[in-house]
Design a protein around this motif. Structure first.
Motif, PDB file in Angstrom:
ATOM      1  N   PHE A  98      -5.204 -13.444  -9.399  1.00  0.00           N
ATOM      2  CA  PHE A  98      -4.831 -13.544  -7.983  1.00  0.00           C
ATOM      3  C   PHE A  98      -4.253 -12.235  -7.487  1.00  0.00           C
ATOM      4  CE2 PHE A  98      -1.054 -14.511 -10.393  1.00  0.00           C
ATOM      5  CZ  PHE A  98      -0.002 -14.021  -9.645  1.00  0.00           C
ATOM      6  N   THR A  99      -4.077 -12.180  -6.181  1.00  0.00           N
ATOM      7  CA  THR A  99      -3.305 -11.121  -5.548  1.00  0.00           C
ATOM      8  C   THR A  99      -2.467 -11.753  -4.450  1.00  0.00           C
ATOM      9  OG1 THR A  99      -3.422  -8.861  -4.660  1.00  0.00           O
ATOM     10  CG2 THR A  99      -4.964 -10.459  -3.732  1.00  0.00           C
ATOM     11  N   SER A 100      -1.330 -11.138  -4.165  1.00  0.00           N
ATOM     12  CA  SER A 100      -0.412 -11.655  -3.143  1.00  0.00           C
ATOM     13  C   SER A 100      -0.123 -10.565  -2.129  1.00  0.00           C
ATOM     14  CB  SER A 100       0.895 -12.125  -3.777  1.00  0.00           C
ATOM     15  OG  SER A 100       0.677 -13.163  -4.702  1.00  0.00           O
ATOM     16  N   MET A 101      -0.001 -10.951  -0.882  1.00  0.00           N
ATOM     17  CA  MET A 101       0.215  -9.966   0.179  1.00  0.00           C
ATOM     18  C   MET A 101       1.051 -10.559   1.307  1.00  0.00           C
ATOM     19  SD  MET A 101      -3.703 -10.048   1.711  1.00  0.00           S
ATOM     20  CE  MET A 101      -4.454 -10.204   0.088  1.00  0.00           C
ATOM     21  N   GLN A 102       1.698  -9.683   2.022  1.00  0.00           N
ATOM     22  CA  GLN A 102       2.432 -10.060   3.221  1.00  0.00           C
ATOM     23  C   GLN A 102       1.616  -9.663   4.445  1.00  0.00           C
ATOM     24  OE1 GLN A 102       5.555 -11.735   3.586  1.00  0.00           O
ATOM     25  NE2 GLN A 102       4.977 -12.202   1.462  1.00  0.00           N
ATOM     26  N   VAL A 126      -2.537  -6.451   7.035  1.00  0.00           N
ATOM     27  CA  VAL A 126      -1.901  -6.305   5.734  1.00  0.00           C
ATOM     28  C   VAL A 126      -1.971  -4.842   5.302  1.00  0.00           C
ATOM     29  CG1 VAL A 126      -4.040  -6.814   4.483  1.00  0.00           C
ATOM     30  CG2 VAL A 126      -1.851  -7.191   3.359  1.00  0.00           C
ATOM     31  N   ARG A 127      -0.999  -4.403   4.565  1.00  0.00           N
ATOM     32  CA  ARG A 127      -1.035  -3.061   3.993  1.00  0.00           C
ATOM     33  C   ARG A 127      -1.863  -3.082   2.708  1.00  0.00           C
ATOM     34  NH1 ARG A 127       4.952  -2.452   5.829  1.00  0.00           N
ATOM     35  NH2 ARG A 127       4.980  -0.485   7.010  1.00  0.00           N
ATOM     36  N   GLY A 128      -2.752  -2.099   2.568  1.00  0.00           N
ATOM     37  CA  GLY A 128      -3.505  -1.942   1.331  1.00  0.00           C
ATOM     38  C   GLY A 128      -4.579  -2.985   1.099  1.00  0.00           C
ATOM     39  N   MET A 129      -5.259  -3.425   2.144  1.00  0.00           N
ATOM     40  CA  MET A 129      -6.276  -4.460   1.984  1.00  0.00           C
ATOM     41  C   MET A 129      -7.350  -4.043   0.989  1.00  0.00           C
ATOM     42  SD  MET A 129      -6.981  -7.504   2.947  1.00  0.00           S
ATOM     43  CE  MET A 129      -8.332  -8.652   2.706  1.00  0.00           C
ATOM     44  N   ALA A 130      -7.789  -2.805   1.057  1.00  0.00           N
ATOM     45  CA  ALA A 130      -8.837  -2.332   0.148  1.00  0.00           C
ATOM     46  C   ALA A 130      -8.375  -2.390  -1.304  1.00  0.00           C
ATOM     47  CB  ALA A 130      -9.259  -0.914   0.514  1.00  0.00           C
ATOM     48  N   LEU A 131      -7.103  -2.123  -1.551  1.00  0.00           N
ATOM     49  CA  LEU A 131      -6.580  -2.190  -2.912  1.00  0.00           C
ATOM     50  C   LEU A 131      -6.514  -3.627  -3.414  1.00  0.00           C
ATOM     51  CD1 LEU A 131      -3.709   0.455  -2.679  1.00  0.00           C
ATOM     52  CD2 LEU A 131      -5.952   0.725  -3.738  1.00  0.00           C
ATOM     53  N   ASP A 138       7.141   3.382   5.485  1.00  0.00           N
ATOM     54  CA  ASP A 138       6.950   3.362   6.940  1.00  0.00           C
ATOM     55  C   ASP A 138       5.705   4.117   7.359  1.00  0.00           C
ATOM     56  OD1 ASP A 138       9.227   1.862   7.325  1.00  0.00           O
ATOM     57  OD2 ASP A 138      10.521   3.566   7.786  1.00  0.00           O
ATOM     58  N   ASN A 139       5.180   4.990   6.497  1.00  0.00           N
ATOM     59  CA  ASN A 139       3.973   5.752   6.801  1.00  0.00           C
ATOM     60  C   ASN A 139       2.687   5.079   6.307  1.00  0.00           C
ATOM     61  OD1 ASN A 139       4.728   8.570   8.000  1.00  0.00           O
ATOM     62  ND2 ASN A 139       6.235   8.219   6.399  1.00  0.00           N
ATOM     63  N   VAL A 140       2.828   3.934   5.642  1.00  0.00           N
ATOM     64  CA  VAL A 140       1.641   3.219   5.147  1.00  0.00           C
ATOM     65  C   VAL A 140       1.030   2.423   6.289  1.00  0.00           C
ATOM     66  CG1 VAL A 140       0.786   1.487   3.532  1.00  0.00           C
ATOM     67  CG2 VAL A 140       2.584   3.090   2.813  1.00  0.00           C
ATOM     68  N   PRO A 141      -0.237   2.606   6.595  1.00  0.00           N
ATOM     69  CA  PRO A 141      -0.857   1.913   7.734  1.00  0.00           C
ATOM     70  C   PRO A 141      -1.152   0.445   7.431  1.00  0.00           C
ATOM     71  CG  PRO A 141      -2.497   3.229   6.595  1.00  0.00           C
ATOM     72  CD  PRO A 141      -1.185   3.547   5.946  1.00  0.00           C
ATOM     73  N   TRP A 142      -1.308  -0.322   8.488  1.00  0.00           N
ATOM     74  CA  TRP A 142      -1.694  -1.730   8.390  1.00  0.00           C
ATOM     75  C   TRP A 142      -3.214  -1.845   8.572  1.00  0.00           C
ATOM     76  CZ3 TRP A 142       1.688  -5.638   7.186  1.00  0.00           C
ATOM     77  CH2 TRP A 142       3.050  -5.339   7.257  1.00  0.00           C
ATOM     78  N   ASP A 143      -3.829  -2.718   7.777  1.00  0.00           N
ATOM     79  CA  ASP A 143      -5.283  -2.901   7.818  1.00  0.00           C
ATOM     80  C   ASP A 143      -5.630  -4.274   8.382  1.00  0.00           C
ATOM     81  OD1 ASP A 143      -5.488  -0.462   6.419  1.00  0.00           O
ATOM     82  OD2 ASP A 143      -5.309  -1.502   4.500  1.00  0.00           O
TER      83      ASP A 143
END
Length: 254
Positions: A27-31, A37-42, A247-252
């Protein structure tokens, strides 16, 4: 309120029972905030890698688009949520729950010699880490920090760890899960000129380090006040760096 869907629809009770009994998968978990979400590709890459490992198959573009549509369907009109995407032998189980606000209270952790099976994967075999968390709590700590048999710091029960040595952020190298939050912070720190390194960190080095923080989807840098009997007092710089990079990480878009 918890909402669960299996392959884009409401699961049946026998399907949920089968998933619970076999407990096989990853699984993976995200907020999610405002539907992003941040890091969707990851997250997608993590799922694809684990599918190859545990199910012998990698997805294609159509599979990715289908998964994204299932997540959006499960979210419905919720803009903010906690999302867990699990691949099981019954299909893709998506759980939607209330969003988690970033915890601010510092934690005290104790080291424990333990290594998760298939440590590079985020999989369903969580008994060991849950047991470690429970026994640490019973001993008066908040959580457990895993150490390899030869004394290398690896990861927390459900988080990665970062240290501050007075000049740079130090990320341990050991068999462990490389969390999405860690990868995003590495990219952000590099782009903003923050000095950081990855290297083996031994348990007996802890007194020489100045600060520590726990990193996962709930927080890019929750202060660790102490590991065993080693107290970390100089936390401000590490907290500032990690949150500033985050704070510099973009939202996807999902």
């Amino acid at each position: 309120m918890l909402h669960i869907e299996l392959n884009g629809r409401e699961p049946t009770l026998p399907e949920l029972a089968a998933i619970a009994v076999t407990n096989y998968g990853h699984f993976t978990s995200m907020q999610v905030r405002d539907g992003r979400v941040r890091g969707m590709a990851l997250h997608l890459a993590r799922l694809d890698d684990a599918n190859e490992k545990f199910f012998g198959d990698r997805g294609d573009v159509d599979d990715e688009l289908r998964l994204r549509s299932w997540i959006r369907h499960a979210l419905g009109d919720r803009g903010d949520a906690s999302v867990r995407v699990a691949y099981t032998d019954q299909g893709v189980l998506i759980s939607i729950d209330d969003p988690v606000e970033e915890p601010t209270a510092p934690i005290r952790v104790r080291t424990e010699v333990h290594q998760r099976p298939w440590p590079e994967q985020k999989h369903a075999s969580t008994m060991g880490l849950r047991y470690a968390h429970r026994t640490a709590h019973e001993a008066g700590f908040d959580d457990a920090l895993f150490v390899t048999p030869d004394g290398l710091i690896s990861e927390g029960s459900v988080w990665n760890i970062a240290f501050w040595d007075g000049g740079q952020v130090v990320l341990p190298v050991a068999p462990m899960l490389k969390g999405v939050t860690v990868v995003l912070l590495q990219i952000a720190m590099s782009m903003t000129g923050v000095p950081w390194t990855m290297r083996p960190v031994r348990r007996d080095e802890l007194p020489d380090l100045l600060a520590a923080a726990a990193l996962n989807s709930h927080s890019p840098g929750r202060r660790i006040a102490a590991v065993d009997n080693v107290v970390f007092d100089e936390h401000e710089k590490l907290t500032e760096i990690l949150h500033g990079a985050w704070d510099n990480v973009p939202w996807d878009d999902i």
